[in-house]
Structures are given as structure tokens and as C-alpha cells.
Design a protein around this motif. Structure first.
Motif: not given
Length: 238
Positions: A150-172
């Protein structure tokens, strides 16, 4: 393009026609931040509701150490080539479990923010369905290992929003944006160009509320972060 229910309905007959002596292996993949973990949990939930002993294996446990997976020289290419210990993951855990339905394996494990390995015990018994999730799984060299992908289709803009929201990396916020623009998304573009995962996948699931259908892979451009609201969670996806 299908949804998660369609994928579950595709997996169940594969399980029915596969010899009971082994598990079936489902690969779920997509770009960083596309919602792989969340959608894997929904598939597992649906399979269990159908009476399957279904388990998830998260590929992030098989990352290489930071000094191996990151390099400032050609960072996207380096990450694509060195992020994971995939050969070990398949040979030690995934394929033995698929072929024998059960496993007990103690091995090195790494969370995304770890700087050293720790020991981790994988212990599963009489598994009907394995759902393996990670980036870069859908490649020609791996595809014959899977009963379904299964491939999950998603754009870079939405993916970056999620990354900023969850901040798994503990970065600024700035560090996260820079990491995705210079490492993670360029590495994904290499994956698109070399592996063409959408062509290989058995199903494509859209997990981007901003886009109804993709005709091609997302592209990295200078306007990626324009209008971004970094701390606004995307409610439908996690």
C-alpha cells in the motif's frame, strides 16, 4: 485510488488463499509525515475485527545511528542510501516471522531521537497478518517479499504540517523545516525517481485532505512553507 477499508478487504482474501503455515506480509509506505503509523493502526484494528491475529512492525526501529544516516555532503542521497538497516530487518525479523508465523528475537533497536542502540525483544506467536510500515519499502528489490503493498499518497505541504505538529525529533520549527527541505523530502524524490513506488504498489490510499487525487508524485518547490501554520494539528490524520 482506494481507502483503508478497501485495503482491508483486499488483504482478507489473500489471507484466505495463503497456506496457514505462514503469515502474510503487507507493506505500507509513503513519504515522511504521510500518516503511516496512524493508518497502520487503523488497518490492524480492522483486521482484528475480522478475526485476524494482525501485528504491526515499524521500520523506524531499524534506523542506523545518526552518524551513519546523516551527512552534510549530498544529504538527501546519503539519507536514502543509509537511513535503514533493511537487510538486517528482513533477514532477522520480517521474513522468518512471515515464513514461520512466530518469532522471538532480541536485537538492536533505535528510536528516531536515540544516539545509541538499545536491546529490544520482538515476540510474536501465530501471526496471521504482518503490517510492515516504513519509508522506502516499496522497491523492486523488496516487492516480492510482500503479499500486498500500500502506498500512502500525500503532498509535501501536508506532511510538513504534520511533522511540525508532532515534532518527533525534538527540534525547533526552523530546524524541522530545514531538515525536511534538505534531507527527508529530497531523499523521497530520489525514491520516486529510482523506485517508482506508486507503480509497484498494490493499492494507493490518499491521506491528504488538501488533494483529492494525485496524477504524479509531489514536487519540492520554494513555496513549500508559504502560509504554513506549524502548530495547528491536522485533525483527520496523525
Amino acid at each position: 485510488m482506494s481507502d483503508i477499508r478497501d485495503s482491508i478487504n483486499s488483504i482478507l482474501p489473500i489471507r484466505d488463499r495463503t497456506p496457514k503455515r505462514r503469515s502474510i506480509l503487507v507493506a505500507l509506505s509513503g513519504i515522511d509525515g504521510c500518516g503511516k503509523g496512524y493508518l497502520t493502526a487503523k488497518i490492524i484494528e480492522g483486521l482484528k475485527a475480522a478475526g485476524m491475529n494482525a501485528i504491526a512492525i515499524h521500520g523506524d526501529g531499524w534506523l542506523n545511528l545518526p552518524e551513519r544516516r546523516f551527512n552534510s555532503d549530498n544529504p538527501g542521497e546519503h539519507f536514502y542510501q543509509n537511513a535503514f538497516r533493511f537487510e538486517e530487518m528482513f533477514s532477522q525479523l520480517v521474513l522468518p516471522l512471515r515464513d514461520g508465523r512466530s518469532i522471538r528475537l532480541e536485537t538492536d533497536f533505535l528510536e528516531e531521537t536515540d544516539t545509541a542502540y538499545r536491546r529490544h525483544l520482538y515476540q510474536f506467536k501465530n501471526v496471521d497478518v504482518i503490517v510492515l510500515e516504513a519509508i522506502y519499502l516499496i522497491q523492486q528489490k523488496f516487492i516480492n517479499n510482500y503479499d500486498f503493498s500500500i502506498w500512502i499518497d500525500c503532498g509535501f505541504q501536508t506532511a510538513l504540517k504534520r511533522a511540525l505538529s508532532r515534532n518527533q525529533e525534538g527540534l525547533s520549527e526552523r530546524e524541522i523545516i530545514d531538515a525536511y527541505r534538505t534531507v527527508f523530502f529530497p531523499a523521497q524524490i530520489i525514491h520516486f525517481q529510482r523506485d517508482d513506488p506508486k507503480r509497484l504498489a498494490g493499492a494507493i490510499v490518499n491521506n491528504d485532505p488538501e488533494i483529492t487525487e494525485f496524477k504524479d508524485y509531489p514536487k519540492l518547490n520554494e513555496n513549500l512553507v508559504v502560509g504554513l501554520q506549524p502548530h495547528r494539528a491536522v485533525k483527520r490524520y496523525k
